[in-house]
Design a protein around this motif. Structure first.
Motif, mmCIF file in Angstrom:
data_model
loop_
_atom_site.group_PDB
_atom_site.id
_atom_site.type_symbol
_atom_site.label_atom_id
_atom_site.label_comp_id
_atom_site.label_asym_id
_atom_site.label_seq_id
_atom_site.Cartn_x
_atom_site.Cartn_y
_atom_site.Cartn_z
ATOM 1 N N ARG A 22 -5.441 21.467 42.221
ATOM 2 C CA ARG A 22 -4.716 20.212 42.539
ATOM 3 C C ARG A 22 -5.710 19.090 42.832
ATOM 4 N NH1 ARG A 22 -1.034 23.743 44.752
ATOM 5 N NH2 ARG A 22 -1.968 23.705 46.823
ATOM 6 N N VAL A 34 0.791 24.209 32.856
ATOM 7 C CA VAL A 34 1.831 24.817 33.705
ATOM 8 C C VAL A 34 2.263 26.125 33.055
ATOM 9 C CG1 VAL A 34 4.125 24.504 34.696
ATOM 10 C CG2 VAL A 34 2.568 22.533 34.502
ATOM 11 N N GLU A 45 7.945 24.701 45.784
ATOM 12 C CA GLU A 45 7.487 24.724 44.386
ATOM 13 C C GLU A 45 8.495 23.991 43.499
ATOM 14 O OE1 GLU A 45 4.520 28.480 43.797
ATOM 15 O OE2 GLU A 45 6.640 28.904 43.568
ATOM 16 N N VAL A 46 7.943 23.251 42.528
ATOM 17 C CA VAL A 46 8.781 22.405 41.685
ATOM 18 C C VAL A 46 8.798 22.925 40.255
ATOM 19 C CG1 VAL A 46 9.104 20.015 40.857
ATOM 20 C CG2 VAL A 46 8.119 20.432 43.124
ATOM 21 N N LYS A 49 6.406 21.843 37.328
ATOM 22 C CA LYS A 49 5.171 21.296 37.889
ATOM 23 C C LYS A 49 4.307 22.457 38.405
ATOM 24 C CE LYS A 49 3.754 17.174 40.181
ATOM 25 N NZ LYS A 49 3.757 16.515 41.451
ATOM 26 N N SER A 50 4.920 23.303 39.243
ATOM 27 C CA SER A 50 4.195 24.478 39.728
ATOM 28 C C SER A 50 4.185 25.527 38.617
ATOM 29 C CB SER A 50 4.880 25.063 40.958
ATOM 30 O OG SER A 50 5.338 24.064 41.826
ATOM 31 N N TYR A 52 7.007 27.026 35.097
ATOM 32 C CA TYR A 52 8.333 27.072 34.479
ATOM 33 C C TYR A 52 8.904 28.410 34.934
ATOM 34 C CZ TYR A 52 6.572 23.329 31.512
ATOM 35 O OH TYR A 52 6.033 22.152 31.059
#
Ligand code: ADP
Ligand code: 5GP
Length: 208
Positions: A22, A34, A45-46, A49-50, A52
């Motif tokens: 990061r 990703v 966690e998104v 972004k973090s 799939y």
């Protein structure tokens, strides 16, 4: 592969790969790949972004369609690097950063020998345990499994191009950035174009 360089960071769980990656993205804007995983998201966690976050079915389909650049089962979950996006970015001349486990990193090295492998080490095993425990996302059993796997992973550090100790995040990111810069000055086939350019210039000047 195009002009960009494929950088791979791996090392034991909890050593700080995510944190250092990061920081590198923040500092350099490098394209972070990703991954796809069958693991459930952790709080915060998104999606996209973090990771799939996908079902077993989706993961198996992508695997069958040869959609992963590399893939592995890690601590009971399945992970893979989507192939197309990485190749697209490299073709455009952008560097790409992967945060993947040791099995995956060695697959990448086999298929793309020009990839640069960086092993991130904890300052000590005691500090590794503190970091894994401090993250508060794993059960005691999961922590024990990660500590048990860590020694096996660390003993494969000799197959990497570089080793970086993650003592302080900023200092570790400085070292990785230095490696990235150095890799861009490595002698490669493009040196011949440069040599020709200088020769041409020199010939031109001599005929004046
Ligand atoms: P990994 O991605 O390797 O599993 P994380 O980046 O999730 O590891 O880091 C694990 C924990 O250690 C997190 O709580 C993170 O804040 C902490 N951490 C990471 N790097 C450092 C460091 N240099 N010093 C202290 N704590 C760190
Ligand atoms: P976590 O579940 O803690 O996010 O990650 C567990 C391990 O899986 C870490 O070592 C991480 O580097 C690795 N990992 C994440 N994405 C991938 C991937 O796409 N491929 C492989 N081989 N490992 C991955």
């Amino acid at each position: 592969m195009g002009e960009g360089i494929l950088f791979v960071i791996s090392g034991p769980s909890g050593t700080g790969k995510g944190t250092v990656c990061r920081k590198l993205v923040e500092r350099t804007g490098i394209h972070f790949s990703v991954s796809m995983t069958t693991r459930k998201p952790r709080p915060g966690e998104v999606e996209g972004k973090s990771y799939y976050f996908v079902s077993e079915e989706t993961y198996s389909r992508v695997l069958e369609e040869k959609g992963f650049l590399e893939w592995a089962n890690v601590h009971g979950n399945r992970y893979g690097t989507p192939r197309e996006e990485v190749l697209k970015q490299l073709d455009r001349g952008r560097d790409v950063l992967l945060d993947i486990d040791v099995q995956g990193a060695l697959q990448v090295k086999k298929n793309f020998p020009q990839a640069v492998l960086i092993f991130l080490l904890p300052p000590s095993m005691a500090e590794l345990r503190r970091r894994i425990t401090g993250r508060r996302s794993e059960t005691p059993e999961a922590i024990a499994a990660r500590m048990a796997a860590a020694m096996g992973e660390i003993s494969r550090a000799d197959q990497y191009d570089y080793c970086v100790i993650n003592d302080k995040v900023e200092a570790a990111a400085d070292r990785v950035e230095a490696i990235m810069k150095a890799e861009h000055s490595r002698v490669s086939d493009s040196v011949y174009e440069l040599i020709e350019k200088y020769k041409k210039e020199e010939r031109g000047e001599m005929s004046l």
